[in-house]
Design a protein around this motif. Sequence first.
Motif, PDB file in Angstrom:
ATOM      1  N   ARG A 131     -21.490   8.189  -7.612  1.00  0.00           N
ATOM      2  CA  ARG A 131     -21.895   6.837  -7.207  1.00  0.00           C
ATOM      3  C   ARG A 131     -21.914   6.719  -5.688  1.00  0.00           C
ATOM      4  NH1 ARG A 131     -18.513   1.597  -9.038  1.00  0.00           N
ATOM      5  NH2 ARG A 131     -16.952   2.682  -7.747  1.00  0.00           N
ATOM      6  N   THR A 132     -20.963   7.375  -5.029  1.00  0.00           N
ATOM      7  CA  THR A 132     -20.933   7.329  -3.558  1.00  0.00           C
ATOM      8  C   THR A 132     -22.167   8.035  -2.978  1.00  0.00           C
ATOM      9  OG1 THR A 132     -18.514   7.299  -3.575  1.00  0.00           O
ATOM     10  CG2 THR A 132     -19.615   7.955  -1.512  1.00  0.00           C
ATOM     11  N   LEU A 133     -22.498   9.188  -3.538  1.00  0.00           N
ATOM     12  CA  LEU A 133     -23.674   9.910  -3.060  1.00  0.00           C
ATOM     13  C   LEU A 133     -24.958   9.159  -3.356  1.00  0.00           C
ATOM     14  CD1 LEU A 133     -22.677  13.554  -4.150  1.00  0.00           C
ATOM     15  CD2 LEU A 133     -22.633  12.573  -1.822  1.00  0.00           C
ATOM     16  N   ALA A 134     -25.015   8.509  -4.505  1.00  0.00           N
ATOM     17  CA  ALA A 134     -26.232   7.769  -4.867  1.00  0.00           C
ATOM     18  C   ALA A 134     -26.431   6.577  -3.944  1.00  0.00           C
ATOM     19  CB  ALA A 134     -26.147   7.314  -6.326  1.00  0.00           C
ATOM     20  N   SER A 135     -25.329   6.015  -3.458  1.00  0.00           N
ATOM     21  CA  SER A 135     -25.472   4.871  -2.547  1.00  0.00           C
ATOM     22  C   SER A 135     -26.068   5.311  -1.210  1.00  0.00           C
ATOM     23  CB  SER A 135     -24.116   4.205  -2.329  1.00  0.00           C
ATOM     24  OG  SER A 135     -23.205   5.115  -1.703  1.00  0.00           O
ATOM     25  N   ARG A 136     -25.994   6.639  -0.900  1.00  0.00           N
ATOM     26  CA  ARG A 136     -26.545   7.159   0.342  1.00  0.00           C
ATOM     27  C   ARG A 136     -27.894   7.852   0.088  1.00  0.00           C
ATOM     28  NH1 ARG A 136     -21.019  10.190   2.434  1.00  0.00           N
ATOM     29  NH2 ARG A 136     -19.690   8.292   2.616  1.00  0.00           N
ATOM     30  N   ASP A 137     -28.341   7.730  -1.145  1.00  0.00           N
ATOM     31  CA  ASP A 137     -29.610   8.342  -1.565  1.00  0.00           C
ATOM     32  C   ASP A 137     -29.554   9.863  -1.454  1.00  0.00           C
ATOM     33  OD1 ASP A 137     -30.782   5.900  -2.119  1.00  0.00           O
ATOM     34  OD2 ASP A 137     -31.486   5.654  -0.048  1.00  0.00           O
ATOM     35  N   ALA A 138     -28.308  10.389  -1.651  1.00  0.00           N
ATOM     36  CA  ALA A 138     -28.138  11.842  -1.550  1.00  0.00           C
ATOM     37  C   ALA A 138     -28.440  12.519  -2.878  1.00  0.00           C
ATOM     38  CB  ALA A 138     -26.714  12.179  -1.106  1.00  0.00           C
ATOM     39  N   VAL A 139     -28.318  11.761  -3.968  1.00  0.00           N
ATOM     40  CA  VAL A 139     -28.629  12.307  -5.303  1.00  0.00           C
ATOM     41  C   VAL A 139     -29.539  11.319  -6.013  1.00  0.00           C
ATOM     42  CG1 VAL A 139     -26.464  13.597  -5.487  1.00  0.00           C
ATOM     43  CG2 VAL A 139     -26.574  11.235  -6.302  1.00  0.00           C
ATOM     44  N   ALA A 180     -30.956   8.748  -8.753  1.00  0.00           N
ATOM     45  CA  ALA A 180     -30.304   7.676  -9.530  1.00  0.00           C
ATOM     46  C   ALA A 180     -30.012   8.121 -10.951  1.00  0.00           C
ATOM     47  CB  ALA A 180     -31.188   6.438  -9.526  1.00  0.00           C
ATOM     48  N   LYS A 181     -30.798   9.114 -11.411  1.00  0.00           N
ATOM     49  CA  LYS A 181     -30.588   9.593 -12.781  1.00  0.00           C
ATOM     50  C   LYS A 181     -29.208  10.212 -12.925  1.00  0.00           C
ATOM     51  CE  LYS A 181     -32.466  12.894 -16.118  1.00  0.00           C
ATOM     52  NZ  LYS A 181     -33.510  13.897 -16.384  1.00  0.00           N
ATOM     53  N   GLN A 182     -28.728  10.931 -11.917  1.00  0.00           N
ATOM     54  CA  GLN A 182     -27.415  11.550 -11.996  1.00  0.00           C
ATOM     55  C   GLN A 182     -26.300  10.489 -12.069  1.00  0.00           C
ATOM     56  OE1 GLN A 182     -26.659  14.542  -9.009  1.00  0.00           O
ATOM     57  NE2 GLN A 182     -28.508  15.708  -9.507  1.00  0.00           N
ATOM     58  N   GLU A 183     -26.473   9.395 -11.375  1.00  0.00           N
ATOM     59  CA  GLU A 183     -25.478   8.308 -11.441  1.00  0.00           C
ATOM     60  C   GLU A 183     -25.421   7.736 -12.856  1.00  0.00           C
ATOM     61  OE1 GLU A 183     -24.406   3.984  -9.428  1.00  0.00           O
ATOM     62  OE2 GLU A 183     -26.303   4.980  -8.928  1.00  0.00           O
ATOM     63  N   LEU A 184     -26.585   7.575 -13.478  1.00  0.00           N
ATOM     64  CA  LEU A 184     -26.626   7.040 -14.840  1.00  0.00           C
ATOM     65  C   LEU A 184     -25.966   8.001 -15.821  1.00  0.00           C
ATOM     66  CD1 LEU A 184     -27.593   4.839 -16.759  1.00  0.00           C
ATOM     67  CD2 LEU A 184     -29.800   6.014 -16.909  1.00  0.00           C
ATOM     68  N   GLU A 185     -26.221   9.310 -15.632  1.00  0.00           N
ATOM     69  CA  GLU A 185     -25.595  10.285 -16.513  1.00  0.00           C
ATOM     70  C   GLU A 185     -24.075  10.298 -16.346  1.00  0.00           C
ATOM     71  OE1 GLU A 185     -27.553  13.856 -15.403  1.00  0.00           O
ATOM     72  OE2 GLU A 185     -29.294  13.515 -16.690  1.00  0.00           O
TER      73      GLU A 185
END
Length: 521
Positions: free
Chosen positions: A270-278, A280-285
């Motif tokens: 979630r931290t990485l997704a907030s920085r657009d580093a990963v 959004a699909k990985q956050e959902l998984e």
Amino acid sequence: MRSLPRLLGLAAVMVALAAAGLAWFGSERFQDWFVREVASTSDRTRSSDYCEEHGVPEAYCTRCHPDLMKTLELCVEHGNLPEAICTKCDPGAESRLGLILCPQGHGFPREFCPDCGKSSPPPVEPAPDDGWCATHQLPEEFCEACPPEHGQARRQPDDTRCYEPLPLVRLRRPELARTIGIQTAVATLVRHTHELEANAETDFDANYFAEITPRMEGYLRVVRKDLGDPVEPGEVLAIIDSAAVSTAKSRLISARAALELARASFERIRTLASRDAVPAKQELEARTALFQAESEALNAERALLNVGFTPEELDQIVDEKDTSGDLRIVSPIAGTVVARHAVIGEAVLPTTNLFSVADTRRMWLWIDVYEAQVPAVAVGQPVRFRILGAEATEFEGRVTWIGAQVDPTTRTTKVRAELNNADGLLRAKQFGQASIQLAADHATVVVPKEAVQSLDTTHVVFLPMGPGEYRPQRVVIGETDSSGRIEILWGVRAGDQVVTRGAFLLNSEIQKERLGAACCE
């Protein structure tokens, strides 16, 4: 000197004649002759003392004076003629009273000869009015269907609307009362309670009773409590060694570890997704994996909570990595061990009953009340219970529930009461007699139960009126108490004498009188 012996002889003869005369006048033959020839003649000639028309003394002539039938003793055996002129019972009455006998030679007074069809009917007295409305079958004073003036008008014998008197019962001889054993008792004014008597059985109070099972299969390793031991809520009764418990603990430890991993992974992604580093699909998984780990952990926890482990004990299992198969069997309530089926080493199933614990300070009482009596029972009514064989001890309580169905075999309904058993004298499954108090105690007149007899659709008692004479009195009855006394709501007052023993025989006489074969008048 020669005349002296002659004078003495003459005197002796005169004395002898005088003695013989006196003996004659004093003899029974002279008395009978005098009564027959003199007294009877004088009675006949005195019209005020002798009835020439009917040939008997005026004092016994019931033809001229019918009222004498009520006062004179009558000879029932010979046609109800006065006993004093019954020449069959007293043959000397003919000469003594100057009776004129039947010319047919029947031996009875001429105008009173039953063989000639001249017998006297028995005296007829109007039967006393007992205040009962025969039309509406209730006391006249409470009969709303009758007009107010009807209570007086009906007392006329020709008024048949409500007036239906019961006949007096007269024994042929007053001494028969002693022969047949008639006894009486006094109607008394007492404090009376309406009670319902019924069979009952005790049982444990289900609100304070527990059947204890292991909930998981295993082998019984330790038994800590025995019959009669007091226990508190949560106290250990036994310990079971269960492989299923060990498996459940291991599952909990794994689920808690998987949950921690899923939670850490989700936070990192979630931290990485907030920085657009990963993506959004990985956050959902990662979020989905976290939810699955939480569900597994909850299932593992619930499996152990359901068999008696506490949340604190679950944390302790995870911290200590405890995978033992120990399952503690604890009591859910405070009470006493009243049943034990636990044996060390036996294999047990989740449905095996190991112990029964009950709080015996209060007990249930199941009362079998006949369906016709159920409407009189209400929740909150006082109850007394006596054990068969130990009637001297009573236990008190109150009705707490009334059944909603009737047993098709016994036609009874179960009524439950709660009894105080602080002394611990009551046991479950004891039989006895229950008394339900239907109303508050009150002052009322009571008589022995045997005094009240059934007559048609009413009840009657018999009141002594004189030697060998009894008057039936219709009554309204209430309840019967435990002493065998019946409450009289109407018809008898305190102090009245009522027949107890022998009342059934008197009632039978009234029944026979209706068939024309009794001694009722």
